[in-house]
Design a protein around this motif. Structure first.
Motif, PDB file in Angstrom:
ATOM      1  N   LEU B 131       0.852  -1.193   0.000  1.00  0.00           N
ATOM      2  CA  LEU B 131       0.000   0.000   0.000  1.00  0.00           C
ATOM      3  C   LEU B 131       0.884   1.238   0.000  1.00  0.00           C
ATOM      4  O   LEU B 131       1.851   1.319   0.744  1.00  0.00           O
ATOM      5  CB  LEU B 131      -0.898   0.013   1.247  1.00  0.00           C
ATOM      6  CG  LEU B 131      -1.865  -1.165   1.397  1.00  0.00           C
ATOM      7  CD1 LEU B 131      -2.690  -0.990   2.669  1.00  0.00           C
ATOM      8  CD2 LEU B 131      -2.762  -1.278   0.184  1.00  0.00           C
ATOM      9  N   ILE B 132       0.534   2.176  -0.859  1.00  0.00           N
ATOM     10  CA  ILE B 132       1.280   3.428  -0.913  1.00  0.00           C
ATOM     11  C   ILE B 132       0.299   4.523  -0.505  1.00  0.00           C
ATOM     12  O   ILE B 132      -0.634   4.845  -1.243  1.00  0.00           O
ATOM     13  CB  ILE B 132       1.831   3.669  -2.330  1.00  0.00           C
ATOM     14  CG1 ILE B 132       2.643   2.448  -2.789  1.00  0.00           C
ATOM     15  CG2 ILE B 132       2.680   4.936  -2.382  1.00  0.00           C
ATOM     16  CD1 ILE B 132       2.573   2.170  -4.273  1.00  0.00           C
ATOM     17  N   HIS B 133       0.500   5.047   0.713  1.00  0.00           N
ATOM     18  CA  HIS B 133      -0.486   5.973   1.260  1.00  0.00           C
ATOM     19  C   HIS B 133      -0.280   7.372   0.723  1.00  0.00           C
ATOM     20  O   HIS B 133       0.818   7.919   0.780  1.00  0.00           O
ATOM     21  CB  HIS B 133      -0.410   5.983   2.791  1.00  0.00           C
ATOM     22  CG  HIS B 133      -0.657   4.630   3.375  1.00  0.00           C
ATOM     23  ND1 HIS B 133      -1.910   4.072   3.409  1.00  0.00           N
ATOM     24  CD2 HIS B 133       0.177   3.720   3.900  1.00  0.00           C
ATOM     25  CE1 HIS B 133      -1.827   2.860   3.954  1.00  0.00           C
ATOM     26  NE2 HIS B 133      -0.570   2.625   4.252  1.00  0.00           N
ATOM     27  N   GLY B 134      -1.333   7.943   0.187  1.00  0.00           N
ATOM     28  CA  GLY B 134      -1.263   9.310  -0.315  1.00  0.00           C
ATOM     29  C   GLY B 134      -2.177  10.207   0.482  1.00  0.00           C
ATOM     30  O   GLY B 134      -2.772   9.783   1.473  1.00  0.00           O
ATOM     31  N   LEU B 135      -2.302  11.447   0.056  1.00  0.00           N
ATOM     32  CA  LEU B 135      -3.111  12.411   0.802  1.00  0.00           C
ATOM     33  C   LEU B 135      -4.597  12.118   0.649  1.00  0.00           C
ATOM     34  O   LEU B 135      -5.359  12.203   1.603  1.00  0.00           O
ATOM     35  CB  LEU B 135      -2.812  13.837   0.313  1.00  0.00           C
ATOM     36  CG  LEU B 135      -1.472  14.397   0.803  1.00  0.00           C
ATOM     37  CD1 LEU B 135      -1.196  15.753   0.168  1.00  0.00           C
ATOM     38  CD2 LEU B 135      -1.488  14.527   2.334  1.00  0.00           C
ATOM     39  N   THR B 136      -4.989  11.764  -0.571  1.00  0.00           N
ATOM     40  CA  THR B 136      -6.419  11.604  -0.812  1.00  0.00           C
ATOM     41  C   THR B 136      -6.837  10.137  -0.862  1.00  0.00           C
ATOM     42  O   THR B 136      -7.934   9.786  -0.453  1.00  0.00           O
ATOM     43  CB  THR B 136      -6.816  12.264  -2.137  1.00  0.00           C
ATOM     44  OG1 THR B 136      -5.949  11.768  -3.155  1.00  0.00           O
ATOM     45  CG2 THR B 136      -6.681  13.764  -2.059  1.00  0.00           C
ATOM     46  N   GLY B 137      -5.968   9.298  -1.374  1.00  0.00           N
ATOM     47  CA  GLY B 137      -6.325   7.890  -1.479  1.00  0.00           C
ATOM     48  C   GLY B 137      -5.114   7.022  -1.213  1.00  0.00           C
ATOM     49  O   GLY B 137      -4.017   7.514  -0.970  1.00  0.00           O
ATOM     50  N   THR B 138      -5.343   5.720  -1.260  1.00  0.00           N
ATOM     51  CA  THR B 138      -4.247   4.776  -1.080  1.00  0.00           C
ATOM     52  C   THR B 138      -4.058   4.026  -2.395  1.00  0.00           C
ATOM     53  O   THR B 138      -5.020   3.524  -2.964  1.00  0.00           O
ATOM     54  CB  THR B 138      -4.569   3.801   0.065  1.00  0.00           C
ATOM     55  OG1 THR B 138      -4.654   4.545   1.281  1.00  0.00           O
ATOM     56  CG2 THR B 138      -3.480   2.739   0.206  1.00  0.00           C
ATOM     57  N   ARG B 139      -2.834   3.981  -2.873  1.00  0.00           N
ATOM     58  CA  ARG B 139      -2.530   3.277  -4.115  1.00  0.00           C
ATOM     59  C   ARG B 139      -2.049   1.874  -3.760  1.00  0.00           C
ATOM     60  O   ARG B 139      -1.398   1.661  -2.738  1.00  0.00           O
ATOM     61  CB  ARG B 139      -1.459   4.020  -4.903  1.00  0.00           C
ATOM     62  CG  ARG B 139      -1.840   5.484  -5.161  1.00  0.00           C
ATOM     63  CD  ARG B 139      -0.675   6.283  -5.730  1.00  0.00           C
ATOM     64  NE  ARG B 139      -0.324   5.853  -7.074  1.00  0.00           N
ATOM     65  CZ  ARG B 139       0.908   5.516  -7.457  1.00  0.00           C
ATOM     66  NH1 ARG B 139       1.898   5.532  -6.596  1.00  0.00           N
ATOM     67  NH2 ARG B 139       1.137   5.147  -8.696  1.00  0.00           N
ATOM     68  N   VAL B 140      -2.410   0.903  -4.603  1.00  0.00           N
ATOM     69  CA  VAL B 140      -2.060  -0.477  -4.294  1.00  0.00           C
ATOM     70  C   VAL B 140      -1.226  -1.086  -5.424  1.00  0.00           C
ATOM     71  O   VAL B 140      -1.623  -1.031  -6.592  1.00  0.00           O
ATOM     72  CB  VAL B 140      -3.310  -1.346  -4.076  1.00  0.00           C
ATOM     73  CG1 VAL B 140      -2.918  -2.647  -3.393  1.00  0.00           C
ATOM     74  CG2 VAL B 140      -4.361  -0.619  -3.251  1.00  0.00           C
TER      75      VAL B 140
END
Lengths: 95, 477
Positions: B131-140
């Motif tokens: 999981l790559i946590h971002g400001l608005t969403g999480t990228r997988v």
């Protein structure tokens, strides 16, 4: 065996399902019938019978450790509800 | 407060060094462009059927045998359900009550004492995505998803942070020797969860907390130390401990609560219908046992009994299998063991560190090391010239060259020509009247200064024993 509405709501919660009041009521009744049906098995004499987990008697179904090409990323990402150029995007996960 | 004892158990996840993932042919290579090592099977798309990688089972058995486990004749995979986006199927294919390996142990050494740590079980399962946590969403990114793992569960036999460190270090070494995992902690190939509780002697175990995914030996040790201290403090202040999953922040050196477990273990496990039972015969177990290499403990014993090496030397030499193999290859070429050991622990290790190379990347083999060690023991070159040769061997332009050829080419041979050394000794005596006076006045150790001068004058090539002897003759003559 009786399945209560509380049991249904607990299982629904674990499965992340939102059930309306009457749905929970109806499911409690239906699940009770299903579990009751399976309960017939308890009437059998199973002394000395090994538990089984698969209906077919197959064991050791393996593949060799060989690499195969993966799928094109575009095809893979096409199945996601939300994506960017390289990844699936899901609602922000707070840990 | 100090009469509390800690009870620690570890769950270690090791990514297996197979070419393909556990249920499909996607590569297990580390990194890669996001979501390019993915297919419908490892993504768990509807209708895709997994097929278990035979090597995952073999590697699990191999690890189990190296850790003194029993092997289940009949084993099975189960689904463990939980919702988290790093797991596209919403269940992890794992093993519940019939793991492949069970009931083993690992002997660790702490402060010179050997302690046996029980291994409860080792089972196979699939890794999760990233999981790559971002400001608005999480990228997988699912590249790592469904890579084959073994989970090694210890008994709660560990009692302090030093034992945690020693256990992880020893376990890593054994896994590296077996070759089932590359154990690169910086790439997440080896991770551990630390379970900690404290209690007073004779009382039941205390409330247990779990810290997940510690990715270095020092982090595991520090996290255990912190959590023991925290729990003691909570109880000392009259507080209550609760069962929780904690996150260790290695940079800050603290932990914080990830989630409190209200309904423990509601994973609704059930037997995996898509994977057939795994049946392992005693013959298959023995065939895998026969492929086990000599393990670090046995190797250390052999180095001590066969070559007379010290405990210290034997331990250092076996830290890395690659360096230990290099040593074995060199002594197999009839080289003096202690000289070879010194080269590996000294110059070779130093150069690997300086050049940021892995032990597997020593640019020469046992044959070259043996030749070099023999040049030293035969007195053909000095030890400082030996260091010089090793340094040259690490340079690309000398790759594949024989040490003998390098010694000749670079004119590094030790001078054992009595006449030449005698002349140098006389020059040194003439140039150092004060030291000579000291020596003749009874300060016999002053001679070492003169030997040093001879070595300097000869650019390190004079045979020091011969220089010493000739100086004595000249001074006393």
């Amino acid at each position: 065996m009786e399945i209560t509405k509380e049991t249904v709501l607990k299982v629904a919660g674990l499965a992340k399902l939102n059930l309306a009041e009457e749905e929970a009521q109806r499911l409690a009744h239906e699940m009770g019938k299903i579990v009751g049906f399976a309960g017939k098995l308890a009437e059998m004499d199973l002394e000395g019978v090994q538990p089984t987990t698969h209906a077919v008697k197959l064991e050791n179904v393996f593949r060799a450790d060989e690499m195969q090409p993966s799928y094109p990323r575009e095809e893979i990402l096409a199945n996601g509800p939300e994506r960017d150029e390289a990844c699936f995007v899901v609602p922000k996960v707070v840990e | 407060m100090s009469d509390y004892k800690a009870v620690i158990g570890l769950e270690v996840h090791a990514e297996l060094d197979t070419a393909s993932k556990i249920y499909c042919g996607c590569t297990t290579a580390f990194g890669g462009e996001e979501n390019t090592h993915v297919c419908p099977i490892c993504l768990g798309l509807p209708g895709a059927l997994p097929l278990l990688n035979r090597k995952v089972v073999e590697f699990c058995i191999k690890a189990g045998l190296a850790l003194n486990c029993k092997i289940n004749n009949y084993s099975r995979q189960d689904r463990k359900h939980y919702f988290y986006p790093d797991l596209p199927k919403s269940f992890q294919t794992s093993q519940l009550d019939l793991p492949i390996c069970y009931d083993g142990y690992l002997d660790i050494e702490v402060n010179g004492q050997t302690k046996r740590i029980g291994i409860t079980r080792i089972h196979i399962e699939e890794d999760a995505g990233k999981l790559i946590h971002g400001l608005t969403g999480t990228r997988v990114d699912y590249n790592r998803g469904a890579t084959g793992l073994i989970e090694i569960v210890s008994e709660p036999d560990l009692t302090n942070p030093d034992e945690v460190y020693a256990y992880m270090e020893t376990l890593r070494q054994v896994l590296l020797y077996t070759g089932v995992s590359n154990c690169k902690m910086e790439e997440g190939s080896l991770r551990c969860d630390v379970n900690v509780s404290i209690h007073r002697e004779g009382e039941p175990f205390g409330v247990r907390t779990e810290m997940k995914n510690l990715n270095s030996l020092s982090a595991a040790k520090a996290a255990a130390a912190y959590e023991i201290k925290r729990q003691k403090q909570v109880l000392a202040e009259g507080g209550d401990l609760f069962q929780a999953t904690l996150r260790w922040d290695d940079a800050k050196g603290i932990n914080y609560v990830m989630r409190v477990k209200e309904h423990a273990d509601e994973y609704y496990y059930f037997p995996e219908p898509d994977i057939m039972p795994i049946v392992i015969t005693p013959e298959e177990v023995e065939a895998i046992r026969a492929t086990l290499p000599e393990l670090p403990k046995a190797r250390q014993q052999r180095y001590k009994s066969q070559y007379g090496l010290s405990d210290y030397d034997a331990n250092i030499l076996t830290v890395s299998k690659a360096l230990s193999d290099l040593f074995d290859q060199a002594v197999a070429c009839e080289a003096p063991a202690k000289v070879c050991a010194n080269f590996i622990m000294g110059d070779i290790t130093r150069l690997l560190n300086e050049k940021a190379l892995q032990p597997e990347e020593v640019p020469f083999g046992g044959k070259e090391l043996a030749e070099l060690a023999n040049l030293i023991s035969q007195g053909a070159i000095s030890s400082s010239a030996g260091s010089k040769v090793v340094e040259l061997l690490f340079q690309p332009e000398f790759a594949g060259k024989a040490p003998k050829a390098i010694v000749e080419e670079q004119n590094l041979g030790q001078v054992s020509d009595q006449g030449a050394i005698k002349a140098m000794c006389q020059q040194v005596i003439d140039a150092n009247p004060k030291v000579v006076e000291d020596y003749r006045g009874g300060k016999k150790q002053a001679i070492s200064a003169l030997v040093g001068q001879v070595m300097k004058a000869s650019k390190g090539k004079a045979n020091p024993a011969m220089a010493n002897q000739l100086l004595e003759e000249l001074l006393n003559g």
